[in-house]
Design a protein around this motif. Structure first.
Motif, PDB file in Angstrom:
ATOM      1  N   TYR A   1       0.838  -1.196   0.000  1.00 16.49           N
ATOM      2  CA  TYR A   1       0.000   0.000   0.000  1.00 16.49           C
ATOM      3  C   TYR A   1       0.873   1.246   0.000  1.00 16.49           C
ATOM      4  O   TYR A   1       1.807   1.375   0.788  1.00 16.49           O
TER       5      TYR A   1
ATOM      6  N   LYS B   1     -11.963  -1.478  -3.094  1.00 18.40           N
ATOM      7  CA  LYS B   1     -10.943  -0.685  -2.393  1.00 18.40           C
ATOM      8  C   LYS B   1      -9.892  -1.609  -1.804  1.00 18.40           C
ATOM      9  O   LYS B   1     -10.196  -2.730  -1.394  1.00 18.40           O
TER      10      LYS B   1
ATOM     11  N   GLU C   1      -7.263  -0.964   1.222  1.00 17.71           N
ATOM     12  CA  GLU C   1      -6.871  -0.058   2.285  1.00 17.71           C
ATOM     13  C   GLU C   1      -5.841  -0.736   3.169  1.00 17.71           C
ATOM     14  O   GLU C   1      -5.665  -1.961   3.101  1.00 17.71           O
TER      15      GLU C   1
END
Length: 545
Positions: free
Chosen positions: A90, A117, A119
């Motif tokens: 990430y 998504k 995250e």
């Protein structure tokens, strides 16, 4: 014995039987075709079971030992609860995950789900009607966010092959790994790069890698023969000196690594594992910067105050007496009173350097002998102020030297030997020896990140003393001071206290007679001197921008 009766068939009956046989054959053929049709229909029906039957088979398969969650049915169904988030990469520009061994990015399809998504710590899967959050087990959110060029990388019980696939895909590398590579990866990296993460994971598991034309080749150290896993490169320096950095770089290299300096081109030649070479590059970028310069402004004040006072007396007798002749000794000298001939001195104790005096004839003894007296005195006061204002620029952390004084050349002799051993001859060779005196300053500045300047100052003041010379070489009287101060830019440091005081008193007298009250003053001279000197140094550093 069984007797079979004979059947007699007439021609009319024979025609009817023939027609009946034909119809029966057609019936049997139709039945056969129907049976084949039914069999084929049953096969087709077995290959297109109902949704309920499929779900039943899948449940039976799962209960028997589980199935691959990425194997959808006819309509793309899958069980999201069986997915495991094994890895995450990430960052600001990279968002990738490892779901049960499959690499996913935002908007990728996973069965009937879409990766909506990615995250920190989780991957969100959605359909038109539901949303599933696949979270990483044991993940702790970092307190600080990663920089733009840095990444957050986490793995939990991920197969090392899958972890390397994810990292190489994120880094846009082509990966070649041996079949026998194995292991599980459990790591948490914050504010790191993909290259550093790959290097750390491989190193912990006992593997190396080499980059060849954009291809990352992974293997054990013994699989890289002849140092093929080492990277050879050169680093050109702009401001730093290559020779000075060699010793600082060696601790950053492995046992196989090497570094050499090319003085002519000011270049470093480095050979080592690529990760270590990258560390060296980062170190060089950090230290190879344009040096700041500092202007050193110095004001040197040398003040000297000399005072001396001297009182003396000279007296003797002159004339040609008839009976008794009185005169001073021949080695005590003479003195002259204006208008009279020289008088041999009985007491000759004048002032050291008289600036005033008075002579008079006090009387005449019987027989024509004259008594002459001369008094001398001196008072001297000398004030000297020597001011020097040298300025010099120097590079940060390099010393600047300032000297102001006199160079004295003293002639000396030295013995030299001429000839071969056993047949030597010695000769005295005259030479000149240089003696430097005066004021000397050595200032080393160091600039802090807050633009404070730390000065290391060595100050010395010296002067020759020919009164204590040895073989014509004078001794040196010196004062030194060493200090370290921290100043703001353009602030002034003062070095004082280099004070030298010399008090002297000299009393020349005639033994015995000088002790007589009042009258003893005519048998003595007194000289008193005092010398006071002080050196003060004002230093002002200024950062040149």
């Amino acid at each position: 014995m069984v007797v079979t009766p004979a059947v007699i068939v007439t021609p009319a009956k024979a025609g009817v039987q023939s027609v009946f046989r034909s119809l029966f054959s057609v019936f049997l053929f139709s039945v056969s075709l129907f049976s084949v049709f039914c069999f084929l229909s049953s096969l087709h029906a077995s290959s297109s079971l109902s949704d309920l039957a499929v779900e039943g088979l899948e449940r039976e398969f799962v209960s028997a030992g589980g199935r691959n969650p990425f194997t959808p049915g006819e309509r793309g169904e899958m069980d999201a609860a069986t997915l495991t988030l094994e890895g995450l990469v990430y960052g600001k520009t990279v968002k990738m995950g490892l779901l049960s061994g499959q690499i996913v990015r935002p908007q990728d399809k996973v069965g009937k789900y879409t990766v909506s998504k990615i995250e920190p710590g989780e991957v969100v899967l959605t359909t038109e009607t539901e949303e599933q959050h696949i979270r990483m087990e044991g993940y702790l959110k970092p307190q600080k966010s990663s920089a733009i060029s840095q990444l957050s990388i986490n793995f939990r019980q991920a197969d090392i092959k899958d972890a390397l696939r994810l990292l190489s895909t994120a880094a846009d590398y082509n990966l070649i790994a041996p079949e026998d590579i194995s292991g599980r990866v459990n790591v948490s990296f914050e504010n790191t790069t993909l290259r550093d993460a790959i290097n750390s994971i491989l190193k912990v598991n006992g593997y190396n890698y080499a980059m060849e034309s954009g291809i990352m080749r992974v293997g054990r150290p013994d699989q890289f023969a002849g140092g093929t896993d080492l990277l050879a490169t050169t680093v050109s320096l702009k401001y730093a000196t290559a020779d000075d950095l060699v010793d600082k770089i060696k601790p950053l290299l492995s046992d196989k690594g090497s570094v050499t300096a090319e003085e002519r081109t000011n270049t470093l030649s480095i050979k080592d594992y690529e990760a270590n070479v990258d560390s060296v590059r980062k170190f060089v970028v950090h230290v190879d910067k344009k040096d700041q310069q500092v202007l050193i402004e110095a004001h040197i004040i040398d003040a000297t105050n000399n005072f001396s006072r001297s009182l003396g007396v000279q007296w003797g007798v002159s004339g040609s007496p008839d009976r008794l002749t009185i005169s001073g000794a021949s080695n005590t000298g003479t003195f002259t009173i204006n208008g009279f001939p020289p008088t041999p001195a009985i007491v000759n104790l004048p002032a050291a350097s008289p600036t005033s005096g008075m002579g008079f004839r006090v009387g005449q003894l019987p027989g024509g002998t004259n008594i002459d007296i001369q008094l001398t005195a001196e008072v001297l006061r000398v004030v000297i102020r020597f001011i020097s204002k040298p300025n010099v620029s120097t590079i940060n952390n390099l010393p600047a030297k300032i000297r102001s004084g006199v160079k004295i050349y003293v002639k000396s002799t030295s013995n030299i030997s001429v000839g071969t051993p056993g047949a030597e001859a010695e000769a005295n060779q005259p030479s000149l020896q240089l003696i430097e005196t005066g004021v000397q300053l050595t200032v080393t500045p160091q600039i802090s990140p807050e633009n404070m300047i730390k000065l290391t100052i060595d100050a010395s003041e010296s002067q020759p003393n020919f009164a204590q010379a040895v073989d014509g070489i004078p001794s040196i009287l010196d004062n030194t001071a060493t200090t370290t101060v921290l100043l703001h830019d353009s602030e002034t440091a003062v070095i004082g206290g280099l004070i030298k005081t010399n008090d002297s008193f000299q009393d020349n007298s005639v033994p015995g007679l000088s002790k007589i009250p009042v009258l003893g003053l005519f048998f003595q001279s007194k000289t008193k001197s005092k010398t006071y000197s002080e050196l003060m140094v004002f230093i002002t550093p200024k950062i040149l921008r």
